[in-house]
Structures are given as C-alpha cells and as structure tokens.
Write an enzyme that holds these catalytic residues in place. Sequence first.
Site, PDB file in Angstrom:
ATOM      1  N   ASP A  97     -11.144   3.136   3.354  1.00 42.57           N
ATOM      2  CA  ASP A  97     -11.531   1.589   3.181  1.00 42.57           C
ATOM      3  C   ASP A  97     -12.902   1.582   2.782  1.00 42.57           C
ATOM      4  O   ASP A  97     -13.604   0.306   2.317  1.00 42.57           O
ATOM      5  CB  ASP A  97     -11.191   0.827   4.407  1.00 42.57           C
ATOM      6  CG  ASP A  97      -9.903   0.037   4.772  1.00 42.57           C
ATOM      7  OD1 ASP A  97      -9.462  -0.271   3.605  1.00 42.57           O
ATOM      8  OD2 ASP A  97      -9.338   0.069   5.720  1.00 42.57           O
ATOM      9  N   LYS A 135       0.722  -1.273   0.109  1.00 43.35           N
ATOM     10  CA  LYS A 135       0.255   0.035   0.140  1.00 43.35           C
ATOM     11  C   LYS A 135       0.871   1.119  -0.045  1.00 43.35           C
ATOM     12  O   LYS A 135       0.539   2.126  -0.750  1.00 43.35           O
ATOM     13  CB  LYS A 135      -0.836   0.138   1.159  1.00 43.35           C
ATOM     14  CG  LYS A 135      -1.907  -1.036   0.761  1.00 43.35           C
ATOM     15  CD  LYS A 135      -2.801  -1.133   2.318  1.00 43.35           C
ATOM     16  CE  LYS A 135      -3.729  -2.289   2.247  1.00 43.35           C
ATOM     17  NZ  LYS A 135      -4.677  -2.603   3.373  1.00 43.35           N
ATOM     18  N   GLN A 177      -4.923  -1.256   9.421  1.00 45.51           N
ATOM     19  CA  GLN A 177      -4.835  -2.535   8.776  1.00 45.51           C
ATOM     20  C   GLN A 177      -5.580  -3.782   9.719  1.00 45.51           C
ATOM     21  O   GLN A 177      -5.491  -3.785  10.895  1.00 45.51           O
ATOM     22  CB  GLN A 177      -3.333  -3.081   8.554  1.00 45.51           C
ATOM     23  CG  GLN A 177      -3.260  -4.350   8.067  1.00 45.51           C
ATOM     24  CD  GLN A 177      -3.617  -4.418   6.381  1.00 45.51           C
ATOM     25  OE1 GLN A 177      -3.792  -3.372   5.757  1.00 45.51           O
ATOM     26  NE2 GLN A 177      -3.532  -5.515   5.978  1.00 45.51           N
TER      27      GLN A 177
HETATM   28  N1  GUE Z   1      -8.287  -2.147   6.699  1.00 43.83           N
HETATM   29  C1  GUE Z   1      -7.827  -2.858   5.772  1.00 43.83           C
HETATM   30  N2  GUE Z   1      -8.129  -2.730   4.318  1.00 43.83           N
HETATM   31  C2  GUE Z   1      -7.769  -3.664   3.686  1.00 43.83           C
HETATM   32  O1  GUE Z   1      -7.969  -3.455   2.263  1.00 43.83           O
HETATM   33  C3  GUE Z   1      -7.008  -4.914   3.884  1.00 43.83           C
HETATM   34  C4  GUE Z   1      -7.061  -5.153   5.047  1.00 43.83           C
HETATM   35  N3  GUE Z   1      -7.358  -4.177   6.030  1.00 43.83           N
HETATM   36  N4  GUE Z   1      -6.633  -6.285   5.559  1.00 43.83           N
HETATM   37  C5  GUE Z   1      -6.100  -7.306   4.705  1.00 43.83           C
HETATM   38  C6  GUE Z   1      -6.925  -7.322   3.344  1.00 43.83           C
HETATM   39  C7  GUE Z   1      -6.237  -7.960   2.303  1.00 43.83           C
HETATM   40  N5  GUE Z   1      -6.041  -7.037   1.325  1.00 43.83           N
HETATM   41  C8  GUE Z   1      -5.288  -7.256   0.081  1.00 43.83           C
HETATM   42  C9  GUE Z   1      -4.644  -6.342  -0.809  1.00 43.83           C
HETATM   43  C10 GUE Z   1      -4.099  -6.503  -1.798  1.00 43.83           C
HETATM   44  C11 GUE Z   1      -3.620  -7.786  -2.324  1.00 43.83           C
HETATM   45  C12 GUE Z   1      -2.930  -8.064  -3.157  1.00 43.83           C
HETATM   46  O2  GUE Z   1      -2.201  -7.410  -3.781  1.00 43.83           O
HETATM   47  N6  GUE Z   1      -2.472  -9.449  -3.788  1.00 43.83           N
HETATM   48  C13 GUE Z   1      -1.681  -9.675  -4.765  1.00 43.83           C
HETATM   49  C14 GUE Z   1      -0.927 -10.982  -4.281  1.00 43.83           C
HETATM   50  C15 GUE Z   1       0.104 -10.354  -3.103  1.00 43.83           C
HETATM   51  C16 GUE Z   1       0.812 -11.490  -2.789  1.00 43.83           C
HETATM   52  O3  GUE Z   1       1.793 -11.885  -3.648  1.00 43.83           O
HETATM   53  O4  GUE Z   1       0.754 -11.710  -1.515  1.00 43.83           O
HETATM   54  C17 GUE Z   1      -2.520 -10.374  -5.920  1.00 43.83           C
HETATM   55  O5  GUE Z   1      -3.836 -10.966  -5.802  1.00 43.83           O
HETATM   56  O6  GUE Z   1      -2.130 -10.471  -6.895  1.00 43.83           O
HETATM   57  C18 GUE Z   1      -4.219  -8.978  -1.455  1.00 43.83           C
HETATM   58  C19 GUE Z   1      -5.108  -8.597  -0.414  1.00 43.83           C
HETATM   59  C20 GUE Z   1      -6.260  -5.806   1.791  1.00 43.83           C
HETATM   60  N7  GUE Z   1      -7.054  -5.909   2.857  1.00 43.83           N
END
Ligand code: GUE
Length: 293
Positions: free
Chosen positions: A128, A61, A105
């Site tokens: 968010d 982020k 987070q």
């Molecule tokens: N307040 C809050 N806001 C959130 O938006 C929030 C949170 N808490 N807690 C956790 C979850 C999960 N989340 C993700 C964001 C990006 C990927 C992402 O970029 N994933 C990549 C892979 C990343 C990797 O390699 O691990 C993909 O799918 O291509 C995944 C999951 C946001 N979250």
Amino acid sequence: MRSHMDTHTANILDGKALSDRLRGEIGKEAAELTQKHGRAPGLAVIIVGNDPASHVYVKNKKLGCEKAGIHSFSHELPADTSQQHLLGLISELNQNPKVDGILVQLPAPKHIDPETIIEAIDPGKDVDGFHPYNVGRLAARQPSLRSCTPYGCMKLLAETGLDLHGMECVIVGASNIVGRPMALELLLAGATVTICHRFTENLQSHIERAEIVIAAAGKRGLIKGEWIKQGAIVIDVGIHRLEDGSLTGDVEFDEASKKAGWITPVPGGVGPMTITMLLANTVQAFKIHVGDE
Ligand SMILES: Nc1nc(=O)c2c([nH]1)NC[C@@H]1CN(c3ccc(C(=O)N[C@@H](CCC(=O)O)C(=O)O)cc3)C=[N+]21
Ligand SMILES: [Mg+2]
C-alpha cells in the site's frame, strides 16, 4: 491529438484502458519472474469485519491478482478480532517467504489502531506504501514502494504527455493515503504544489489558478466546474455512491469537462489505477525479496 489549451470538451483520462494495458505488462513480468524463480509473486489480503463495500474492493483486488498471475492469500477475520491477534497474523506474514505483499483493508473496526497496524508490516512488504518508512523514502526523493492511489494518478498524468516541471498543482485533501503522498509525488516530478484542506480559505481562488487539480477531499461535488482553469488537468480521486447506485466524484464532471483539457471519469478513472499499482507494487516487492532488483 488536440493540445491541452484549445479544447472545449476535455480529453478523457481513461483509467480503465490504462489499467488494462499496464496489467497486461505486469502479468507478463509476473509470468517471467515465476518461471525464473519457481514461485509466483504473492499478496496477502487481510480484511477485518463485514463492511460490504470493503468486501467488494477486496474481491476486486483478488481478481486483479488472479488475472495478473499473482498468488493471493486471503484472510477474512471477524469484526471482533483483537488487535493483538491481527498483529500476530501480520508477524507471521512478515516471516512467510511466499508472501511478498501484505495489505490490511482500511478502514478497520474502531478497536483497531490503523497506525499500529501499518507500522507492524515489514516496509519491504508494504504494498500500500502506507508505512512511514515508505512515505519517508518518497519524501527523501528515494521512492521505494509508493502509495497506490498517488502512484496511479502519476501514471494518468503521464498519459497527457505534458512535462510537469513548474506546473501549478493544487491538491484538495491532506489525508495520509492520498493528499500528502500525492504532494510528494508531484514535488518529485518538479511541479509547484499547493495542498488545500479543511482549514483552507477560499478554495475557489486556489482551484482557479491550478493547471493540475487533484480532488481528494471525499466531498461529493466540492469542486465546481466553473472554477476550473481553461485547459487544466483534473484528476478526481473522490468516489461516492448515489441513491440510484451510480458513482460520482468530488468534481462536478459535466461542468468541469467544458473547461478542462483532461479529466478522469468516476468510475473508470483513478479507482482501477489504485488496484493496478497495488499489483505493480507486489511484483516490485517480489523483486526486492528475490534480489532481482
Ligand atoms: N489498505 C487499503 N488499501 C487501499 O488501496 C484501499 C483501502 N485499504 N480501503 C479502501 C480504499 C478504496 N480503494 C479503491 C480501490 C479501487 C476502486 C475502484 O476500482 N473503483 C472503480 C469502481 C468500483 C465500484 O463499482 O464500486 C472505479 O472507480 O471505476 C475504488 C476504491 C482502495 N482502497
Ligand atoms: Mg482529506
């Protein structure tokens, strides 16, 4: 391009490519706003504890912010931080005119109540889109800051070029952060919406009639490929790390690809879009704060 009904291998809805494009536009707008108002949009990111996966997300982020010309303020707090201390920090950030967006987070350690934390954030800084005010705005068809993952899924759906009015949508998972706001987004777009959840009977029968499937149950491989309706759009919100380190979703990707018209991969689908919409929301929050809306 092939139509969505006549394919045997699904078109890929590439969240990475769409993210790159949108982040370019967001960066351009952030630069113009910085020039015009004499300060950059600012995002405060708070992380409590040392869950390694959460730290990776937070790092991504902050990196996303940097590349888009958004200033990020990082608050890394120890696992034993009291809820009172966290509420005090949120209160300061709510007052700080350089901070347009605040993100705590999740999940936070057990002694911290996420609802209390979310409600303490100024709804105008809730990038968010988790605050009941912002969920309510979406429910009332007057969206303000929208939840990032559902908002990102809507941008992916728009890439198909299909009109969502009257489409049969089935969402699997009724969480506050994905399933429920996703239903409100699709309803706003004119779709017919079913939400399936842990008490749903015969999930397969719902999936089989869906023209759009949103898989957000958090259960690896829950959605069987052979259930997918020919030509359907499949959006996989699930993300599971396997023992070999690779990532997979809630949908059996290879099998589903033989039936679907469009499908999101994991990784490279919904995940990058979630961060992209966080950046978009931060720019939108900035515009709200400077009265440029
Ligand atoms: N307040 C809050 N806001 C959130 O938006 C929030 C949170 N808490 N807690 C956790 C979850 C999960 N989340 C993700 C964001 C990006 C990927 C992402 O970029 N994933 C990549 C892979 C990343 C990797 O390699 O691990 C993909 O799918 O291509 C995944 C999951 C946001 N979250
Ligand atoms: Mg759920």
